[in-house]
Design a protein around this motif. Structure first.
Motif, PDB file in Angstrom:
ATOM      1  N   GLU A  10      55.267  71.894  11.722  1.00 63.00           N
ATOM      2  CA  GLU A  10      56.704  72.059  11.911  1.00 63.00           C
ATOM      3  C   GLU A  10      57.055  73.542  11.960  1.00 63.00           C
ATOM      4  N   GLU A  11      58.065  73.858  12.765  1.00 66.05           N
ATOM      5  CA  GLU A  11      58.549  75.232  12.855  1.00 66.05           C
ATOM      6  C   GLU A  11      59.976  75.295  12.328  1.00 66.05           C
ATOM      7  N   LEU A  12      60.327  76.428  11.754  1.00 65.17           N
ATOM      8  CA  LEU A  12      61.692  76.654  11.281  1.00 65.17           C
ATOM      9  C   LEU A  12      62.498  77.211  12.449  1.00 65.17           C
ATOM     10  N   ASN A  13      63.445  76.410  12.956  1.00 69.21           N
ATOM     11  CA  ASN A  13      64.199  76.838  14.139  1.00 69.21           C
ATOM     12  C   ASN A  13      65.296  77.839  13.759  1.00 69.21           C
ATOM     13  N   PRO A  14      65.969  78.423  14.744  1.00 69.47           N
ATOM     14  CA  PRO A  14      67.001  79.434  14.451  1.00 69.47           C
ATOM     15  C   PRO A  14      68.160  78.916  13.599  1.00 69.47           C
ATOM     16  N   GLN A  16      67.726  77.219  10.947  1.00 72.23           N
ATOM     17  CA  GLN A  16      67.137  77.039   9.624  1.00 72.23           C
ATOM     18  C   GLN A  16      66.873  75.567   9.311  1.00 72.23           C
ATOM     19  N   GLU A  17      66.441  74.819  10.348  1.00 68.83           N
ATOM     20  CA  GLU A  17      66.058  73.418  10.198  1.00 68.83           C
ATOM     21  C   GLU A  17      64.596  73.285  10.611  1.00 68.83           C
ATOM     22  N   ASN A  42      56.822  83.881  16.414  1.00 68.56           N
ATOM     23  CA  ASN A  42      57.318  84.802  15.385  1.00 68.56           C
ATOM     24  C   ASN A  42      58.362  84.148  14.478  1.00 68.56           C
ATOM     25  N   ARG A  43      58.029  82.934  14.018  1.00 67.77           N
ATOM     26  CA  ARG A  43      58.884  82.188  13.098  1.00 67.77           C
ATOM     27  C   ARG A  43      58.020  81.538  12.028  1.00 67.77           C
ATOM     28  N   SER A  44      58.647  81.059  10.980  1.00 69.00           N
ATOM     29  CA  SER A  44      57.923  80.335   9.939  1.00 69.00           C
ATOM     30  C   SER A  44      57.440  78.993  10.474  1.00 69.00           C
ATOM     31  N   VAL A  45      56.230  78.645  10.087  1.00 67.53           N
ATOM     32  CA  VAL A  45      55.621  77.383  10.484  1.00 67.53           C
ATOM     33  C   VAL A  45      54.964  76.795   9.238  1.00 67.53           C
ATOM     34  N   ARG A  46      55.009  75.485   9.106  1.00 71.78           N
ATOM     35  CA  ARG A  46      54.356  74.847   7.971  1.00 71.78           C
ATOM     36  C   ARG A  46      53.533  73.649   8.436  1.00 71.78           C
ATOM     37  N   VAL A  47      52.569  73.288   7.584  1.00 76.50           N
ATOM     38  CA  VAL A  47      51.719  72.125   7.836  1.00 76.50           C
ATOM     39  C   VAL A  47      51.915  71.161   6.683  1.00 76.50           C
TER      40      VAL A  47
END
Length: 59
Positions: A10-14, A16-17, A42-47
């Motif tokens: 998942e990526e954190l979209n502009p 903040q979702e 260049n954004r936060s990504v999580r697994v």
């Protein structure tokens, strides 16, 4: 619609979702994908693991 695999990226979209970018069956593949994606966008990504626990957070 395609069934989700156990490991989700998942990526954190502009706004903040967290937005599902995709899923894979192997943890190592998800981690490598997340690292690459984080650098590209260049954004936060999580697994997340199959239980929904965060196993990696890349900023």
């Amino acid at each position: 619609m395609k069934e989700l695999q156990p490991y989700r990226v998942e990526e954190l979209n502009p706004f903040q979702e967290w937005h599902l970018h995709g899923s894979t069956i192997e943890m190592e593949e998800a981690l490598n994908w997340a690292k690459s994606l984080s650098k590209q966008i260049n954004r936060s990504v999580r697994v997340l693991d199959p239980a929904g626990n965060i196993i990696a957070m890349l900023r």
